[in-house]
Design a protein around this motif. Sequence first.
Motif, PDB file in Angstrom:
ATOM      1  N   SER A  23       0.802  -1.217   0.000  1.00 15.53           N
ATOM      2  CA  SER A  23       0.000   0.000   0.000  1.00 15.53           C
ATOM      3  C   SER A  23       0.838   1.272   0.000  1.00 15.53           C
ATOM      4  O   SER A  23       0.310   2.354  -0.205  1.00 15.53           O
ATOM      5  CB  SER A  23      -0.924   0.017   1.228  1.00 15.53           C
ATOM      6  N   TYR A  24       2.142   1.161   0.251  1.00 14.21           N
ATOM      7  CA  TYR A  24       2.985   2.347   0.278  1.00 14.21           C
ATOM      8  C   TYR A  24       3.200   2.898  -1.131  1.00 14.21           C
ATOM      9  O   TYR A  24       3.218   2.144  -2.107  1.00 14.21           O
ATOM     10  CB  TYR A  24       4.335   2.030   0.929  1.00 14.21           C
ATOM     11  N   ASP A  25       3.388   4.194  -1.212  1.00 17.04           N
ATOM     12  CA  ASP A  25       3.619   4.860  -2.493  1.00 17.04           C
ATOM     13  C   ASP A  25       5.109   4.771  -2.817  1.00 17.04           C
ATOM     14  O   ASP A  25       5.903   5.655  -2.474  1.00 17.04           O
ATOM     15  CB  ASP A  25       3.169   6.323  -2.415  1.00 17.04           C
ATOM     16  N   TYR A  26       5.501   3.686  -3.507  1.00 17.87           N
ATOM     17  CA  TYR A  26       6.925   3.454  -3.760  1.00 17.87           C
ATOM     18  C   TYR A  26       7.505   4.407  -4.789  1.00 17.87           C
ATOM     19  O   TYR A  26       8.701   4.687  -4.777  1.00 17.87           O
ATOM     20  CB  TYR A  26       7.149   1.995  -4.170  1.00 17.87           C
ATOM     21  N   SER A  27       6.689   4.927  -5.679  1.00 22.75           N
ATOM     22  CA  SER A  27       7.203   5.905  -6.632  1.00 22.75           C
ATOM     23  C   SER A  27       7.649   7.163  -5.898  1.00 22.75           C
ATOM     24  O   SER A  27       8.680   7.770  -6.232  1.00 22.75           O
ATOM     25  CB  SER A  27       6.137   6.249  -7.671  1.00 22.75           C
ATOM     26  N   LEU A  28       6.903   7.558  -4.886  1.00 27.54           N
ATOM     27  CA  LEU A  28       7.274   8.708  -4.065  1.00 27.54           C
ATOM     28  C   LEU A  28       8.533   8.419  -3.264  1.00 27.54           C
ATOM     29  O   LEU A  28       9.455   9.240  -3.218  1.00 27.54           O
ATOM     30  CB  LEU A  28       6.114   9.067  -3.132  1.00 27.54           C
ATOM     31  N   ILE A  29       8.591   7.247  -2.637  1.00 32.38           N
ATOM     32  CA  ILE A  29       9.745   6.876  -1.814  1.00 32.38           C
ATOM     33  C   ILE A  29      11.014   6.823  -2.662  1.00 32.38           C
ATOM     34  O   ILE A  29      12.065   7.358  -2.286  1.00 32.38           O
ATOM     35  CB  ILE A  29       9.503   5.531  -1.118  1.00 32.38           C
ATOM     36  N   ILE A  30      10.942   6.187  -3.827  1.00 26.47           N
ATOM     37  CA  ILE A  30      12.122   6.049  -4.701  1.00 26.47           C
ATOM     38  C   ILE A  30      12.608   7.413  -5.164  1.00 26.47           C
ATOM     39  O   ILE A  30      13.820   7.678  -5.198  1.00 26.47           O
ATOM     40  CB  ILE A  30      11.784   5.141  -5.896  1.00 26.47           C
ATOM     41  N   THR A  31      11.688   8.299  -5.512  1.00 29.13           N
ATOM     42  CA  THR A  31      12.081   9.639  -5.965  1.00 29.13           C
ATOM     43  C   THR A  31      12.803  10.395  -4.858  1.00 29.13           C
ATOM     44  O   THR A  31      13.829  11.045  -5.100  1.00 29.13           O
ATOM     45  CB  THR A  31      10.844  10.434  -6.415  1.00 29.13           C
ATOM     46  N   ILE A  32      12.286  10.309  -3.637  1.00 27.46           N
ATOM     47  CA  ILE A  32      12.921  10.988  -2.501  1.00 27.46           C
ATOM     48  C   ILE A  32      14.315  10.423  -2.246  1.00 27.46           C
ATOM     49  O   ILE A  32      15.277  11.177  -2.019  1.00 27.46           O
ATOM     50  CB  ILE A  32      12.043  10.855  -1.245  1.00 27.46           C
ATOM     51  N   VAL A  33      14.453   9.098  -2.312  1.00 30.41           N
ATOM     52  CA  VAL A  33      15.756   8.469  -2.071  1.00 30.41           C
ATOM     53  C   VAL A  33      16.761   8.875  -3.145  1.00 30.41           C
ATOM     54  O   VAL A  33      17.908   9.248  -2.841  1.00 30.41           O
ATOM     55  CB  VAL A  33      15.606   6.935  -2.020  1.00 30.41           C
ATOM     56  N   LEU A  34      16.353   8.820  -4.405  1.00 29.57           N
ATOM     57  CA  LEU A  34      17.265   9.174  -5.499  1.00 29.57           C
ATOM     58  C   LEU A  34      17.689  10.633  -5.411  1.00 29.57           C
ATOM     59  O   LEU A  34      18.869  10.960  -5.600  1.00 29.57           O
ATOM     60  CB  LEU A  34      16.601   8.899  -6.850  1.00 29.57           C
ATOM     61  N   PHE A 309       7.598  16.214  -8.988  1.00 33.30           N
ATOM     62  CA  PHE A 309       6.902  14.933  -8.849  1.00 33.30           C
ATOM     63  C   PHE A 309       6.513  14.679  -7.398  1.00 33.30           C
ATOM     64  O   PHE A 309       5.398  14.204  -7.114  1.00 33.30           O
ATOM     65  CB  PHE A 309       7.789  13.790  -9.357  1.00 33.30           C
ATOM     66  N   ILE A 310       7.420  14.998  -6.456  1.00 30.53           N
ATOM     67  CA  ILE A 310       7.121  14.810  -5.032  1.00 30.53           C
ATOM     68  C   ILE A 310       5.930  15.667  -4.622  1.00 30.53           C
ATOM     69  O   ILE A 310       5.016  15.204  -3.931  1.00 30.53           O
ATOM     70  CB  ILE A 310       8.365  15.146  -4.184  1.00 30.53           C
ATOM     71  N   SER A 334       3.161  18.750   1.074  1.00 38.61           N
ATOM     72  CA  SER A 334       3.578  18.947  -0.314  1.00 38.61           C
ATOM     73  C   SER A 334       3.719  20.432  -0.631  1.00 38.61           C
ATOM     74  O   SER A 334       4.628  20.829  -1.375  1.00 38.61           O
ATOM     75  CB  SER A 334       2.584  18.279  -1.267  1.00 38.61           C
ATOM     76  N   SER A 335       2.855  21.265  -0.057  1.00 43.82           N
ATOM     77  CA  SER A 335       2.979  22.713  -0.254  1.00 43.82           C
ATOM     78  C   SER A 335       4.275  23.233   0.355  1.00 43.82           C
ATOM     79  O   SER A 335       4.951  24.085  -0.231  1.00 43.82           O
ATOM     80  CB  SER A 335       1.790  23.436   0.378  1.00 43.82           C
ATOM     81  N   MET A 336       4.633  22.724   1.518  1.00 46.11           N
ATOM     82  CA  MET A 336       5.877  23.138   2.162  1.00 46.11           C
ATOM     83  C   MET A 336       7.088  22.858   1.275  1.00 46.11           C
ATOM     84  O   MET A 336       7.959  23.720   1.085  1.00 46.11           O
ATOM     85  CB  MET A 336       6.048  22.401   3.494  1.00 46.11           C
ATOM     86  N   ILE A 337       7.131  21.663   0.702  1.00 43.27           N
ATOM     87  CA  ILE A 337       8.259  21.301  -0.165  1.00 43.27           C
ATOM     88  C   ILE A 337       8.285  22.186  -1.406  1.00 43.27           C
ATOM     89  O   ILE A 337       9.336  22.695  -1.805  1.00 43.27           O
ATOM     90  CB  ILE A 337       8.167  19.814  -0.554  1.00 43.27           C
ATOM     91  N   GLY A 338       7.119  22.400  -2.014  1.00 43.92           N
ATOM     92  CA  GLY A 338       7.057  23.229  -3.212  1.00 43.92           C
ATOM     93  C   GLY A 338       7.397  24.678  -2.939  1.00 43.92           C
ATOM     94  O   GLY A 338       8.149  25.310  -3.705  1.00 43.92           O
ATOM     95  N   LEU A 379       3.645  11.745   5.224  1.00 44.65           N
ATOM     96  CA  LEU A 379       2.991  11.771   3.913  1.00 44.65           C
ATOM     97  C   LEU A 379       2.863  10.361   3.334  1.00 44.65           C
ATOM     98  O   LEU A 379       1.803   9.991   2.799  1.00 44.65           O
ATOM     99  CB  LEU A 379       3.788  12.659   2.957  1.00 44.65           C
ATOM    100  N   VAL A 380       3.916   9.569   3.449  1.00 48.03           N
ATOM    101  CA  VAL A 380       3.881   8.192   2.947  1.00 48.03           C
ATOM    102  C   VAL A 380       2.866   7.369   3.727  1.00 48.03           C
ATOM    103  O   VAL A 380       2.157   6.528   3.153  1.00 48.03           O
ATOM    104  CB  VAL A 380       5.288   7.565   3.024  1.00 48.03           C
ATOM    105  N   ASN A 381       2.756   7.611   5.035  1.00 47.14           N
ATOM    106  CA  ASN A 381       1.770   6.888   5.829  1.00 47.14           C
ATOM    107  C   ASN A 381       0.352   7.266   5.422  1.00 47.14           C
ATOM    108  O   ASN A 381      -0.527   6.409   5.348  1.00 47.14           O
ATOM    109  CB  ASN A 381       1.983   7.175   7.320  1.00 47.14           C
ATOM    110  N   ILE A 382       0.134   8.536   5.141  1.00 48.26           N
ATOM    111  CA  ILE A 382      -1.190   8.972   4.661  1.00 48.26           C
ATOM    112  C   ILE A 382      -1.517   8.294   3.335  1.00 48.26           C
ATOM    113  O   ILE A 382      -2.643   7.856   3.110  1.00 48.26           O
ATOM    114  CB  ILE A 382      -1.217  10.512   4.495  1.00 48.26           C
ATOM    115  N   SER A 383      -0.517   8.190   2.457  1.00 48.71           N
ATOM    116  CA  SER A 383      -0.745   7.559   1.151  1.00 48.71           C
ATOM    117  C   SER A 383      -1.132   6.103   1.306  1.00 48.71           C
ATOM    118  O   SER A 383      -1.964   5.584   0.549  1.00 48.71           O
ATOM    119  CB  SER A 383       0.516   7.669   0.278  1.00 48.71           C
ATOM    120  N   LYS A 384      -0.549   5.432   2.315  1.00 47.92           N
ATOM    121  CA  LYS A 384      -0.882   4.028   2.549  1.00 47.92           C
ATOM    122  C   LYS A 384      -2.357   3.877   2.905  1.00 47.92           C
ATOM    123  O   LYS A 384      -3.065   3.024   2.358  1.00 47.92           O
ATOM    124  CB  LYS A 384      -0.014   3.461   3.677  1.00 47.92           C
ATOM    125  N   TYR A 385      -2.848   4.703   3.808  1.00 47.45           N
ATOM    126  CA  TYR A 385      -4.246   4.612   4.222  1.00 47.45           C
ATOM    127  C   TYR A 385      -5.183   5.087   3.124  1.00 47.45           C
ATOM    128  O   TYR A 385      -6.281   4.543   2.970  1.00 47.45           O
ATOM    129  CB  TYR A 385      -4.461   5.412   5.507  1.00 47.45           C
TER     130      TYR A 385
END
Length: 417
Positions: A23-34, A309-310, A334-338, A379-385
């Motif tokens: 259920s985790y958003d792996y596209s988001l996680i991978i982008t953050i890691v890279l 993308f994030i 997401s607004s904070m990051i942007g 944010l990732v936890n929210i995406s899971k739910y």
Amino acid sequence: MIFVETDNVDKVDGFMEKKKWKSYDYSLIITIVLLSLFGLVMVFSASMVSAIQWYEVESDYFFKKQRFIMITSLVIFVFFAMAPYRWWSQKFILIPIMLCSIGVLGGLLVYGHVAGNAQSWINIGPIRIQPSEFVKTIVIIYLSATYAKKQSYINDFNRAIAPPLVYLVIVLVLIIKQPDFGTAAIIGLIAMMIIFASGVSYKMIARFIGIGVIAIVLMVLFKNLFFTDEQLSRFSTRSNPFEEMQDSGYHLVNSYIAIGSGGVNGLGIGKGVQKLGYLPESHTDFIMAVIAEELGLWGVAFVILSLAFIVFRGLMIGMRSTDAFGSLMAIGISSMIGIQAFINLGGISGVIPLTGVPLPFVSYGGSSFLQLSVAVGILVNISKYAYSESINNTKESKTDISNKRSTVSNKTVPFRM
């Protein structure tokens, strides 16, 4: 967007949950890691000369510190990604961290360490912490939790909108007094985004815009009361920094030179010139200028597209969540990051005055990176739910359709010739 009441944590809540990894958003996680690993490499490239020349330490000093920060942040990220995000709306957690944030920010004005012309730091032995970075996430959690509970009367300004703003104003005043106008601006803009997303009417939004315009006019008319002489000089040099290139325009001119030297393909990683003593803070606020010089348009595009993308995924998570608290937090994070990325990039390119704001996931900085790890973990936890809720809703819809078809098939159908 439709919100539903979620007073209780749903059935699948628990610190260690089965069958939830997908259920985790792996596209988001991978982008953050890279992006973070890319930032680690660029921190080494940008700081290897200044570490020796200005700080008199080993060339990989900042690289090693950032690597340690990233490892620590990974543990923090995993914790917040697994812990149910609804925990943070509980009063026994939220109220103490709110009060602590006010106490710490107030204490900074007396006992804080001065760095970069701002009294924004606390020294705990060899560790230096910037509390205002963590206040960003606290403000997001508090405003999201409060406005989520006030959904039934969200357009009542006196009952719903105004009370939470008391805490916000106290925080902003304490941060501006440091002075750290950049962080205060980010927190203020985040608060506006959460309020706009909370379901208020267009009339209320217009009211806030009007208040914002009045505030800007007052700051311009009484600028000496709101800004220091150094901050005012950043406004004047933004339009033509070359007139004061040996004084207040020095940073911006060298940023222009670095960006212009890179072209499309860049000079090559590690081969930048401006970091050799010409561009101050090359591994923090101006790291994008080093990226532009060494990796050219391709490096800049990678960073901007990754951040975009994030932010996009965060906004989509907020729109997909049917829980008001989770939705508002996702939009706030997401607004904070942007907003922070825009202020950093706008500053080094001369679009807006320089404010000393780090580039998310890329710039060197312990407090910033740790705070981002907390925020994106939530944010990732929210995406899971949100994903689990959408799957459950889809299954329920299919079940309803199946039941209707079954009911129809059991009915007696008249025989037709």
